[in-house]
Structure formats: structure tokens, C-alpha cells
Design an enzyme around this catalytic site. Structure first.
Site, short mmCIF file in Angstrom:
data_model
loop_
_atom_site.label_atom_id
_atom_site.label_comp_id
_atom_site.label_asym_id
_atom_site.label_seq_id
_atom_site.Cartn_x
_atom_site.Cartn_y
_atom_site.Cartn_z
CD GLU A 85 -2.85 -1.23 0.35
OE1 GLU A 85 -3.29 -0.20 -0.16
OE2 GLU A 85 -3.23 -2.37 0.01
CB CYS A 132 -1.01 7.01 2.31
SG CYS A 132 -2.19 6.22 3.39
#
Ligand code: NAP
Length: 531
Positions: free
Chosen positions: A265, A302
Site C-alpha cells: 500500500e 497517504c
């Protein structure tokens, strides 16, 4: 707890031999004791062999035992008390309130996975009973259920030392599934890693599970991570971090003689589309929410909304003015470490040299670079400039964002169509906007893992429906999530049993269903017994 600086292999303290490093406080630059060492291939081998040896014990333990371990882990994390928060605060610069909240989320995750595996429905048991007299051919008895993959290597991110770290979702769901875990400790917060690792051992001991189920190796170079991914007994990797690091390790996993799944990720720019009706109705409120989202955790998320698009009209100008006012009021805060702060300043300095990109708002107070502080920086440009400069479409990790003035819906659609894979995409609109801009939603479905309406992408609910992932390069497998209970499916695979006697089948596939797990029996989803 006295920190040792040791690697922790299957519950054994292994003193480091060489290449010592210390955590440093991002706000003061002060180095902290103890020194940590660089693990080598021998240590990676020891940790993974211990993990392999513990695999059968862990996977054959009852779901109840593994659940009790996770509940005990939740207690042990809490029992570390303020000392854990103090150390994490000193190593990361993250505020105490944020760390307290993140610890709560981490404990919640442990308890949620405990409840998930106690129930058993997650394992997707499917049973097709035999029809011996079926014509023209008899139908065999076929059953399938999820089984753990084996030793998993975990790389945590620097920005979530608890919830995406040593005891974060990757570790917790791998152990819940029955996979031993070897963590590559994050070099920016080694003391936090050590404290949490000792909590894992305490919980393993209390529940009688082997300590080989868990190891932490330290290091701040790339070599040890590569060794862990390449090791022949590693069955899967969970990674959260930068695109550069994730891509490098993904390539290592794919180049192995026997490639393994690598669940990376990584970051994305998380576009936000401001539709005209919403901007007219509540431009100021959206601008304030936007700046809060950009600066949450000093922009070190993120899911930071790094690119915003709106139609170039007076309502967008009004939005920009309110965003600039809100940005000016944001006090610069310390980033996680010097490297991230330098990269942020360098990245935004390059942006400032781009013709056609204007700075429209910045923290009024100066950032103290000795204290690794970052100022909020908001820019504005046109779609042509955004498209012509690739670096504007890449994540610069920190509290910055670009508002892009579009001339039409077609321009917005053009941008949406050209996007790389994203963790999230956001739309602010009215019900009427949504009708007019329906093609935008269709376009974003092809690009993003999560689409948010009238909210902001930061803040991820770790629930059953969450999907934190997306098409490449946001993640390496768009099907899987790294947050929420579905993240457990990264570390299992279906095994099908044909013609087995009932008593030789895994518990969830036997005819009796004492735990009332949902199972698909002869195509019917049921909690009843089979046969
Ligand atoms: P990072 O620099 O990629 O580091 C993550 C871990 O991977 C560290 O242990 C690092 O160890 C290791 N690593 C990195 N590159 C490697 C390589 N080439 N070979 C072997 N090991 C390697 O990321 P970070 O500093 O923790 O976090 C910042 C980034 O993470 C941001 O870009 C952010 O967007 C992203 N992030 C993504 C998510 C998400 O859920 N998608 C969540 C949080 C953060 P060494 O430092 O020792 O090499």
C-alpha cells in the site's frame, strides 16, 4: 520498560553486532538511547526459520486460542501505559492526543480480528455435498475453506507507529489468520517497535502460543528488507510506505524463483473534485475542511488530498481565499524525521519554480527547520500546467496541495481519465451536481479504491466494508485492502477437499456447525449443519 536495542527473534534477545543507529527526536534533533543494530542475512534466516517452525502450532491452534491471544495483546499494549506514548512521541514528533487515538484504534483492531475469527464466517467455508446417484456422473463431495499461507514479512510505515506498525493491521490479521510474522522494524521509531514487540511476546506467553510466531529485526538500510522478502520460507509480504520502496520490494518478490504475493500500500495524490453547486452552497466550510485534511498529521497521510479540481469561477476564487486564510492560521509542526522534512521542502521548492503554478496560501508563522517543522503550502494552477508537469501529479509527502482551475466538466473528465491508480477520490457536490456529473463518478470508479462524497479522504474507518487500496501504483493488488477486516484475505488461500470423511476435514467444513458460522451449503448461505 528498559529498552535494549536488541533484535527480537522468537522471543530471544539478540544483541546487535554492527552498524549501530539511534532514534532521534524530530523536534529537538537529540539522539535517544539505546543504539540499534543492522540485522544481516543470518538473522533474517533465523527469524524466518523460527516462523516456519511455529507455523503448524499457530495454524492448528483453535480460533478461540488465537482470538484470546489478540485480546491479550490489546491488554498488553494498553499496559505499556504512558511510557509507550512518551517514547512514540519522542521518536515521531506526533502529538500525544493523536498517538492516544492511534493506540485506541490499534487495540480496537486487535479486538475486532479476535471477534472475526471466533465467529468463523470470514473463512468462507463452502460445502457441496455428494450426489452419488446423479446422472450421467455422480457428484463428489467438495468443500473449501481459507487456510493461512505461512510466514509473512511485514514492513510498517513511519507515520502510523502503532496502527500500521509492529502491531498494526498487517501483523494482527496475519496472526489472526494463523500466519507467523517477521517484522522489519521501522528505523525512525525503533524504541516504539521494541516496546510493542515485547507486548506481543507477553501475549503469546499468556496464551501458550510459540514465540517463533513473531520476530522483529532492525535495520535502516535496504539490505535486510530484501533478505526477508527473498527468503525461501516467506509466503507473503505486507508493506506500507513509499512508492519507491514498495515498488523495489515488489520487484524482489516477483523475481524470486517462486514468486510470492507482495501486498504494497503506497501513496497517491487523492484528487478532490469540487462541483459547482457545492462550492456555491458552502465554499467556506469546504475550504476549512480541506485545510484541516491537508494538515492533519502534518500532511503525513497517504490519503492526503494533494490535488483539488474545480470550475474556474467566482465561487472557486472565494474557496481559494478561504483556503488561504485557513492555511495562514496553521502553525508549522514537526514532521516525522529530518529526511521527510527535507524531501517536503525540496519537493515544494521545485513546485515554486514551475511557471504557471502560484502560491496562494502558506502558514503565516515561519517553520523552524532545526525542529523539522513544515509549513502548510497551498498552490493554484490550470489543468494545462498540471498536465504538462508530471511532478505535480506525484505525492510530495507533507501539508501541501494544489488547487486546479478547470474550464469545463470535460476538463475534469479528461483529468480523471488520465489519473494513475489512487487510494481515494473525493467529490463535493449537491444531489443535482451528482446528476450532472454522473460521468465523473463512472470515471473515478475505474481509478480509485475508495470514493468519498462530501467528506475528506483522511481518516480511515477500520470496518468490514473499508477498502484501503487501489489500482497500481497506489497498491500492488487492487483487489485487496490493508485496513479493515477484509485485509485478512491477503494472508490466506482457499484449499479444496474432495471426498474426505467428515472427521478428517477442518472443523469449519465438518457437517456439524457448533459455532454457527455462516457457510455456503449446497449454494445456500446458512448457519445450519450440513448433511
Ligand atoms: P518508506 O521509506 O517506504 O519505508 C517503509 C519501510 O520499508 C521501512 O522499513 C524501510 O526501511 C523499508 N524500505 C523502503 N524502501 C526499501 C527498499 N528499497 N528496500 C528495502 N526496504 C525498503 O516509507 P515511510 O517513510 O515509512 O512512509 C512514508 C511513505 O509511506 C509516504 O510516501 C506515504 O504516502 C506512504 N504511506 C502509505 C500508506 C498507505 O496505507 N498506503 C500509509 C502510510 C504511509 P529502511 O528505511 O530501513 O530502508
Amino acid at each position: 520498560m528498559t529498552l535494549t536495542g536488541n533484535h527480537l527473534i522468537a522471543g530471544h534477545d539478540i544483541e546487535p553486532e554492527s552498524h549501530l543507529f539511534r532514534a532521534s527526536n524530530p523536534a529537538t534533533g537529540a539522539e535517544m538511547e539505546p543504539a540499534y543494530g543492522e540485522a544481516d542475512a543470518k538473522l533474517a534466516d533465523a527469524a524466518l526459520k523460527e516462523a516456519d517452525a511455529a507455523f503448524d502450532d499457530l495454524r492448528m491452534a483453535t480460533a478461540g486460542t488465537r482470538a484470546a491471544f489478540l485480546e491479550s495483546l490489546a491488554d498488553e499494549i494498553l499496559a505499556l501505559g504512558d511510557a509507550l506514548l512518551d517514547r512514540a512521541h519522542a521518536e515521531t514528533g506526533l502529538p500525544m492526543a493523536r498517538l492516544t487515538g492511534e493506540r485506541g484504534r490499534t487495540i480496537f483492531q486487535c479486538k475486532t480480528f479476535a471477534a472475526l475469527i471466533r465467529d468463523g464466517s470470514w473463512a468462507d467455508a463452502r460445502i457441496d455435498t455428494a450426489i452419488p446417484d446423479r446422472q450421467p456422473l455422480p457428484k463428489p463431495d467438495v468443500r473449501r475453506v481459507m487456510q493461512p499461507l505461512g510466514p509473512v514479512v511485514v514492513f510498517g510505515a513511519s507515520n502510523f507507529p502503532f496502527a500500521i506498525g509492529v502491531v498494526g493491521t498487517d501483523t494482527v490479521c496475519a496472526l489472526a489468520a494463523g500466519c507467523p510474522v517477521v517484522v522489519k522494524g521501522h528505523p525512525a521509531h525503533p524504541g516504539t517497535c521494541e516496546m510493542l514487540a515485547r507486548a506481543v511476546y507477553a501475549a503469546l506467553e499468556k496464551t501458550g502460543l510459540p514465540k517463533g510466531c513473531f520476530s522483529v529485526v532492525n535495520g535502516r538500510g535496504n539490505a535486510i528488507g530484501v533478505e526477508l522478502v527473498k527468503h525461501p520460507v516467506t509466503r507473503a509480504v505486507g508493506f506500507t510506505g513509499s512508492l519507491k520502496g514498495g515498488r523495489a520490494l515488489f520487484d524482489v518478490a516477483c523475481a524470486r524463483p517462486e514468486p510470492i504475493p507482495f501486498y504494497g500500500e503506497m501513496g497517491s495524490v487523492n484528487p478532490v473534485f469540487l462541483l459547482p453547486g457545492a462550492l456555491k452552497e458552502r465554499g467556506q466550510a469546504i475550504a476549512e475542511g480541506y485545510i484541516q485534511s491537508v494538515t492533519l498529521g502534518v500532511g503525513q497521510f497517504c490519503t492526503n488530498p494533494a490535488v483539488v479540481l474545480g470550475l474556474n469561477n467566482p465561487d472557486l476564487q472565494n474557496f481559494l481565499q478561504h483556503a488561504a486564510t485557513s492555511a495562514a492560521a496553521v502553525a508549522p509542526q514537526p514532521m516525522l524525521h529530518r529526511g521527510i522534512c527535507d524531501a517536503y521542502n525540496a519537493g515544494t521548492a521545485v513546485w515554486k519554480t514551475i511557471k504557471g503554478l502560484e502560491s496562494v496560501g502558506e502558514s503565516a508563522a515561519p517553520a523552524n527547520s532545526d525542529a523539522t517543522q513544515a509549513a502548510c503550502r497551498i498552490f493554484s494552477t490550470t489543468l494545462d500546467v498540471l498536465e504538462a508537469n508530471e511532478e505535480l501529479q506525484r505525492e510530495v509527502f507533507g501539508p501541501c496541495s494544489i488547487v486546479t482551475r478547470c474550464e469545463s466538466l470535460e476538463e475534469m473528465l479528461r483529468f480523471a481519465g488520465s489519473l494513475e491508480g489512487q487510494l481515494t477520490a473525493t467529490i463535493h457536490g449537491t444531489a443535482e451536481d451528482l446528476k450532472d456529473y454522473a460521468p465523473l463518478v463512472r470515471a473515478l470508479e475505474r481509478k480509485a479504491g475508495r470514493i468519498i462524497f462530501n467528506g475528506f479522504p483522511t481518516g480511515i474507518e477500520p470496518c468490514a466494508s473499508m477498502h484501503h487500496g487501489g489500482p497500481s501504483p497506489a497498491a500492488t493488488h487492487s483487489f485487496f485492502t490493508s485496513i479493515g477486516t477484509a485485509s485478512i484475505y491477503r494472508f490466506v488461500r482457499p484449499v479444496c477437499y474432495q471426498g474426505f470423511p467428515d472427521e478428517a476435514l477442518p472443523g469449519l467444513l465438518q457437517n456439524q456447525n457448533p459455532g454457527s458460522a455462516f457457510r455456503l451449503v449446497n449454494s445456500e448461505l446458512t448457519q445450519a449443519d450440513a448433511g
